[in-house]
Motif scaffolding. Structure first.
Motif, PDB file in Angstrom:
ATOM      1  N   THR A 145       0.805  -1.223   0.000  1.00 24.37           N
ATOM      2  CA  THR A 145       0.000   0.000   0.000  1.00 24.37           C
ATOM      3  C   THR A 145       0.836   1.270   0.000  1.00 24.37           C
ATOM      4  O   THR A 145       0.282   2.374  -0.072  1.00 24.37           O
ATOM      5  CB  THR A 145      -0.944   0.024   1.214  1.00 24.37           C
ATOM      6  N   LEU A 162      -2.235  -8.587  -2.259  1.00 26.01           N
ATOM      7  CA  LEU A 162      -3.270  -8.117  -1.337  1.00 26.01           C
ATOM      8  C   LEU A 162      -4.643  -8.183  -2.000  1.00 26.01           C
ATOM      9  O   LEU A 162      -5.629  -8.589  -1.382  1.00 26.01           O
ATOM     10  CB  LEU A 162      -2.956  -6.695  -0.876  1.00 26.01           C
ATOM     11  N   MET A 163      -4.715  -7.810  -3.282  1.00 23.81           N
ATOM     12  CA  MET A 163      -5.996  -7.896  -3.974  1.00 23.81           C
ATOM     13  C   MET A 163      -6.425  -9.354  -4.151  1.00 23.81           C
ATOM     14  O   MET A 163      -7.624  -9.664  -4.108  1.00 23.81           O
ATOM     15  CB  MET A 163      -5.908  -7.188  -5.327  1.00 23.81           C
ATOM     16  N   THR A 165      -5.869 -11.652  -1.939  1.00 21.77           N
ATOM     17  CA  THR A 165      -6.433 -11.962  -0.623  1.00 21.77           C
ATOM     18  C   THR A 165      -7.871 -11.490  -0.543  1.00 21.77           C
ATOM     19  O   THR A 165      -8.766 -12.224  -0.092  1.00 21.77           O
ATOM     20  CB  THR A 165      -5.593 -11.299   0.487  1.00 21.77           C
ATOM     21  N   ARG A 166      -8.106 -10.265  -0.987  1.00 19.57           N
ATOM     22  CA  ARG A 166      -9.460  -9.705  -0.932  1.00 19.57           C
ATOM     23  C   ARG A 166     -10.415 -10.458  -1.850  1.00 19.57           C
ATOM     24  O   ARG A 166     -11.554 -10.774  -1.477  1.00 19.57           O
ATOM     25  CB  ARG A 166      -9.412  -8.220  -1.296  1.00 19.57           C
ATOM     26  N   HIS A 169     -11.170 -14.034  -0.503  1.00 22.28           N
ATOM     27  CA  HIS A 169     -12.160 -14.010   0.578  1.00 22.28           C
ATOM     28  C   HIS A 169     -13.559 -13.793   0.021  1.00 22.28           C
ATOM     29  O   HIS A 169     -14.523 -14.455   0.445  1.00 22.28           O
ATOM     30  CB  HIS A 169     -11.809 -12.907   1.572  1.00 22.28           C
ATOM     31  N   LEU A 170     -13.681 -12.884  -0.940  1.00 25.51           N
ATOM     32  CA  LEU A 170     -14.985 -12.602  -1.546  1.00 25.51           C
ATOM     33  C   LEU A 170     -15.578 -13.848  -2.191  1.00 25.51           C
ATOM     34  O   LEU A 170     -16.767 -14.143  -2.040  1.00 25.51           O
ATOM     35  CB  LEU A 170     -14.828 -11.487  -2.580  1.00 25.51           C
ATOM     36  N   LEU A 180      -6.675 -14.613   4.385  1.00 27.18           N
ATOM     37  CA  LEU A 180      -6.217 -13.348   4.952  1.00 27.18           C
ATOM     38  C   LEU A 180      -4.723 -13.206   4.713  1.00 27.18           C
ATOM     39  O   LEU A 180      -4.080 -14.132   4.207  1.00 27.18           O
ATOM     40  CB  LEU A 180      -6.563 -13.247   6.432  1.00 27.18           C
ATOM     41  N   TRP A 232      -9.966 -10.082  10.547  1.00 26.96           N
ATOM     42  CA  TRP A 232      -9.081  -9.661   9.449  1.00 26.96           C
ATOM     43  C   TRP A 232      -9.290 -10.468   8.168  1.00 26.96           C
ATOM     44  O   TRP A 232      -8.520 -10.322   7.222  1.00 26.96           O
ATOM     45  CB  TRP A 232      -7.621  -9.778   9.886  1.00 26.96           C
ATOM     46  N   GLY A 234      -9.952 -11.469   4.626  1.00 31.01           N
ATOM     47  CA  GLY A 234      -9.975 -10.617   3.444  1.00 31.01           C
ATOM     48  C   GLY A 234      -9.092  -9.394   3.553  1.00 31.01           C
ATOM     49  O   GLY A 234      -9.117  -8.532   2.664  1.00 31.01           O
ATOM     50  N   GLN A 235      -8.283  -9.306   4.615  1.00 33.01           N
ATOM     51  CA  GLN A 235      -7.433  -8.143   4.850  1.00 33.01           C
ATOM     52  C   GLN A 235      -6.046  -8.613   5.302  1.00 33.01           C
ATOM     53  O   GLN A 235      -5.818  -9.794   5.526  1.00 33.01           O
ATOM     54  CB  GLN A 235      -8.021  -7.258   5.962  1.00 33.01           C
ATOM     55  N   ASP A 236      -5.150  -7.651   5.450  1.00 33.68           N
ATOM     56  CA  ASP A 236      -3.836  -7.935   6.026  1.00 33.68           C
ATOM     57  C   ASP A 236      -3.831  -7.647   7.519  1.00 33.68           C
ATOM     58  O   ASP A 236      -4.303  -6.587   7.953  1.00 33.68           O
ATOM     59  CB  ASP A 236      -2.752  -7.052   5.376  1.00 33.68           C
TER      60      ASP A 236
END
Length: 252
Positions: A145, A162-163, A165-166, A169-170, A180, A232, A234-236
């Motif tokens: 980021t 990171l995307m 990961t998101r 999760h979605l 995560l 956390w 879906g996030q870091d």
């Protein structure tokens, strides 16, 4: 922190050194079967031998989808399941300004830091779905980021991871998968030696004493396999967060 992972099967990429090697020890200490994946066959074989019969070494280049698919197949053939996938493999090179970067080296970084994470996720999601769940943790970075001079390849790769990961999760949260990421901060590994030698950007100017030991993110990865880390998904998880350090038991 004590989390009983007896009988669980944990696959760790980039396991030959640094965070990955420390994570092998941390998960094995909690009773897990651990699988070390990395390009350095001799090193992961020695690490697995030191851990004992509950450890397996699989030489693998995460940039090669066929190799990753075959390696995960070998894990399933031996253990019948995969409970945790730690996508840790990563490289800092090339450290170079964009204008002077070698396109082949830049692309190879993306092959490992981004496509390698995709390959790991793609390989384990179907068997995790079939068994009713599992945990995937992608080792991230503050570079996901925050742009840093000379690190365009690394930053772009980690931002993409990171995307993933998101997106993972979605797409897979409803199927019982926990996906995560971990942003560990600066860790006392071989990568920091390479960064220091480059002399580029503020990270290279940090005193080595400020880097956390590899054991800290390793223990955090174990903690992230439990429900305390569910906020956390879906996030870091940031290991710079004092609250996280306390929750893991790294500090009082």
């Amino acid at each position: 922190m004590n989390r009983n992972l007896s009988g669980k099967v944990v696959v760790i990429t980039g396991a030959s050194r640094g965070i990955g090697a420390a994570a092998l020890q941390a998960f094995a200490a909690q009773g897990a079967h651990v699988v070390a994946m990395a390009r350095d066959a001799a090193r992961i074989t020695a690490l697995a031998r030191d851990i004992g019969p509950d450890a397996m070494a699989l030489p693998c280049d995460m940039a090669d989808w066929g190799a990753v698919d075959a390696a995960i197949g070998a894990v399933l053939a031996r253990f019948g399941r995969i409970d945790v996938m730690i996508n840790n493999a990563g490289v800092i090179d090339p450290i170079s300004h964009i204008a002077e970067a070698d396109p082949a080296a830049w692309g190879h970084s993306i092959d490992i830091n981004l496509k390698g994470v995709f390959h790991g996720m793609k390989a384990v999601i179907p068997p995790m779905r079939a068994q009713g769940g599992g945990t995937i943790i992608n080792v991230s970075s503050g570079a996901a980021t925050n742009p840093l001079e000379g690190w365009s390849a690394y930053c772009a790769g980690k931002a993409g991871a990171l995307m993933l990961t998101r997106a993972g999760h979605l797409e897979e949260g409803a199927h019982g998968l926990r996906i995560l990421g971990l942003s560990p901060g600066t860790v006392a590994t071989d990568m920091q030696v390479r960064i220091k030698a480059s002399g580029i950007n503020p990270v290279s100017q940090l005193d080595p004493s400020v880097h956390i030991p590899a054991d800290w993110p390793a223990r955090t990865l174990v903690w992230m396999c439990g429900p305390d880390a569910d906020p956390w998904l879906g996030q870091d998880v940031s290991l710079r967060d004092v609250g996280v350090r306390k929750a893991v038991g790294l500090i009082a």
